[in-house]
Design a protein around this motif. Structure first.
Motif, short mmCIF file in Angstrom:
data_model
loop_
_atom_site.label_atom_id
_atom_site.label_comp_id
_atom_site.label_asym_id
_atom_site.label_seq_id
_atom_site.Cartn_x
_atom_site.Cartn_y
_atom_site.Cartn_z
N UNK A 60 23.83 -48.23 21.18
CA UNK A 60 23.42 -47.21 20.21
C UNK A 60 22.16 -46.47 20.67
N UNK A 61 21.23 -47.19 21.28
CA UNK A 61 20.03 -46.53 21.83
C UNK A 61 20.41 -45.51 22.90
N UNK A 62 21.33 -45.90 23.77
CA UNK A 62 21.77 -45.00 24.84
C UNK A 62 22.54 -43.81 24.27
N UNK A 63 23.36 -44.07 23.28
CA UNK A 63 24.12 -42.99 22.64
C UNK A 63 23.16 -42.00 22.00
N UNK A 64 22.15 -42.49 21.30
CA UNK A 64 21.16 -41.62 20.68
C UNK A 64 20.44 -40.79 21.74
N UNK A 65 20.01 -41.44 22.82
CA UNK A 65 19.26 -40.74 23.87
C UNK A 65 20.08 -39.62 24.51
N UNK A 66 21.39 -39.78 24.52
CA UNK A 66 22.27 -38.78 25.13
C UNK A 66 22.69 -37.68 24.15
N UNK A 67 22.27 -37.80 22.89
CA UNK A 67 22.60 -36.80 21.89
C UNK A 67 23.98 -36.93 21.29
N UNK A 68 24.63 -38.06 21.54
CA UNK A 68 25.97 -38.27 20.99
C UNK A 68 25.88 -39.01 19.66
N UNK A 69 27.02 -39.14 18.98
CA UNK A 69 27.10 -39.83 17.70
C UNK A 69 28.26 -40.82 17.76
N UNK A 70 28.44 -41.61 16.70
CA UNK A 70 29.45 -42.66 16.70
C UNK A 70 30.29 -42.67 15.43
N UNK A 71 31.50 -43.19 15.58
CA UNK A 71 32.35 -43.59 14.46
C UNK A 71 32.53 -45.10 14.63
N UNK A 72 32.07 -45.89 13.65
CA UNK A 72 32.13 -47.35 13.78
C UNK A 72 33.49 -47.92 13.37
N UNK A 73 34.46 -47.84 14.28
CA UNK A 73 35.79 -48.38 14.01
C UNK A 73 35.76 -49.91 14.03
N UNK A 74 35.06 -50.49 14.98
CA UNK A 74 34.95 -51.94 15.10
C UNK A 74 34.15 -52.50 13.92
N UNK A 75 34.69 -53.50 13.21
CA UNK A 75 33.96 -54.07 12.07
C UNK A 75 32.58 -54.62 12.45
#
Length: 96
Positions: A60-75
């Motif tokens: 999540x830290x790396x995703x934030x740093x790259x300007x991307x976002x997430x959909x939390x499919x995995x419980x």
């Protein structure tokens, strides 16, 4: 325990390593600039060591740093997001 987490974009996953050993993976599907985080897995012999949480939070830290976002499919990713509200801004939806 020293865990490193690196993204392997060609395989659509983040990998957790303890030394040379792969101890966990976080798989994703790419949807533009959004990663649907689909599965978190940890070596059964290493479960209970906090590897999954470390893997997800560092990803999540790396995703934030790259300007991307997430959909939390995995419980489990949803569980981490619920317990770590500092990452709530990264989520654009959920599996439901």
């Amino acid at each position: 325990m020293d865990i490193t987490v690196t993204e392997q974009p060609d395989q659509h996953r983040f990998v957790a390593r303890a030394g040379a050993d792969e101890v966990g993976v976080l798989d994703y599907q790419l949807r533009g600039e959004v990663l649907a985080l689909t599965h978190t897995g940890v070596d059964p012999a290493r479960r209970g060591d906090g590897i999954a949480t470390t893997l997800v939070t560092r990803a999540l830290d790396e995703i934030r740093a790259s300007g991307r976002r997430v959909v939390p499919v995995c419980p489990f990713v949803g569980h981490v997001l619920a317990r770590h509200p500092e990452y709530a801004d990264l989520a654009v939806g959920d599996a439901g």
